[in-house]
Design an enzyme around this catalytic site. Structure first.
Site, PDB file in Angstrom:
ATOM      1  CG  PHE A  24      -1.802   1.222   1.298  1.00  0.00           C
ATOM      2  CD1 PHE A  24      -2.898   1.332   0.465  1.00  0.00           C
ATOM      3  CD2 PHE A  24      -1.525   2.266   2.185  1.00  0.00           C
ATOM      4  CE1 PHE A  24      -3.713   2.465   0.505  1.00  0.00           C
ATOM      5  CE2 PHE A  24      -2.334   3.388   2.230  1.00  0.00           C
ATOM      6  CZ  PHE A  24      -3.429   3.489   1.394  1.00  0.00           C
ATOM      7  N   GLY A  25       0.706   2.112  -0.991  1.00  0.00           N
ATOM      8  CA  GLY A  25       1.448   3.372  -1.073  1.00  0.00           C
ATOM      9  C   GLY A  25       0.520   4.535  -0.771  1.00  0.00           C
ATOM     10  CE1 TYR A  26       2.502   5.033   3.985  1.00  0.00           C
ATOM     11  CE2 TYR A  26       2.541   7.414   4.247  1.00  0.00           C
ATOM     12  CZ  TYR A  26       3.062   6.170   4.530  1.00  0.00           C
ATOM     13  OH  TYR A  26       4.162   6.057   5.349  1.00  0.00           O
ATOM     14  N   GLY A  27       2.208   7.858  -0.118  1.00  0.00           N
ATOM     15  CA  GLY A  27       3.038   9.048  -0.307  1.00  0.00           C
ATOM     16  C   GLY A  27       3.662   9.004  -1.687  1.00  0.00           C
ATOM     17  CB  SER A  28       7.146   9.448  -2.883  1.00  0.00           C
ATOM     18  OG  SER A  28       7.809   8.397  -2.227  1.00  0.00           O
ATOM     19  CD  GLU A  99       9.536   4.433   1.039  1.00  0.00           C
ATOM     20  OE1 GLU A  99       9.234   5.118   2.013  1.00  0.00           O
ATOM     21  OE2 GLU A  99       9.359   4.815  -0.138  1.00  0.00           O
TER      22      GLU A  99
HETATM   23  C1  SIN Z   1       4.597   5.674   0.781  1.00  0.00           C
HETATM   24  O1  SIN Z   1       4.582   6.388  -0.204  1.00  0.00           O
HETATM   25  O2  SIN Z   1       3.758   4.761   0.916  1.00  0.00           O
HETATM   26  C2  SIN Z   1       5.636   5.816   1.849  1.00  0.00           C
HETATM   27  C3  SIN Z   1       6.078   7.199   2.090  1.00  0.00           C
HETATM   28  C4  SIN Z   1       6.853   7.820   0.962  1.00  0.00           C
HETATM   29  O3  SIN Z   1       7.779   7.195   0.424  1.00  0.00           O
HETATM   30  O4  SIN Z   1       6.551   8.959   0.582  1.00  0.00           O
END
Ligand code: SIN
Length: 194
Positions: A24-28, A99
């Site tokens: 699951f990705g929520y940011g970049s 990460e």
């Molecule tokens: C993500 O995107 O899920 C983790 C946080 C990031 O790398 O910005």
């Protein structure tokens, strides 16, 4: 905990016998997809909310002037929308490096837009990591982001690309959008000498 989480993550989850797993990705991870995937689907996870509370010393800032990037903080009842990717386990060799500044992999339940669910993994930087910055007023976060830049580029680009991606997903994230709006007024003020 040390900010470098590569070793922690390698020892964290046994992938033997696993052919693919949801991430699951929520940011970049939503907009910078520099890894191979088998399938992608919009999804959400419950009881977590997105916050620009993690310091970035290696990607979007420097040790002297850290940027701010997102992590998740627990909030019962909250829904965090993002993008799910079904990946081969070997993809985590790359993602653990990407990460590495404080993020650990946690198991979570993903809910897809059609209501179906699956177990998956998510990277979260918890408050006990050295790079964690925590809460600050939205305007202060925007000012810090406006000033920061690192090897992956300006911190403002991270914020603006994330905000655009969230809008494209139809995700409501008042925290991200408020900081984006402060960033725009910071830029306008500096252009007008204010
Ligand atoms: C993500 O995107 O899920 C983790 C946080 C990031 O790398 O910005």
């Amino acid at each position: 905990m040390s900010a470098n989480t590569i070793e922690h993550n390698r020892n964290r989850y046994n992938f033997s016998g696993v052919e693919s797993i949801w991430l699951f990705g929520y940011g970049s991870l939503i907009y910078k997809v520099d890894f191979p995937f088998l399938e992608q689907r919009p999804a959400s996870i419950r009881d977590w909310e997105r916050r620009f509370w993690q310091g970035s010393h290696d990607h979007r800032g420097t040790p002297e002037a850290p940027g701010r990037v997102v992590t998740l903080v627990e909030k019962p009842g909250a829904v965090c929308k993002g993008m799910a990717f079904r990946v081969s386990p070997n993809v985590f060799e790359h993602l653990d490096v990407r990460e590495k500044n404080g993020y650990l992999r946690f198991s979570t339940t993903l809910t897809f837009d059609d209501g179906r669910q699956a177990e998956g993994l998510v990277y979260i930087a918890t408050e006990d990591n050295e790079a964690f910055l925590g809460h600050a007023p939205d305007a202060d976060i925007a000012r810090q982001i406006a000033m920061a830049s690192g090897p992956s580029g300006p911190n403002a680009e991270y914020l603006l690309r994330l905000a655009d991606s969230l809008r494209a997903l139809g995700a409501d994230c008042p925290h991200t959008f408020a900081i984006e709006s402060h960033l725009h007024s910071t830029g306008e003020n500096s252009r007008s000498g204010g």
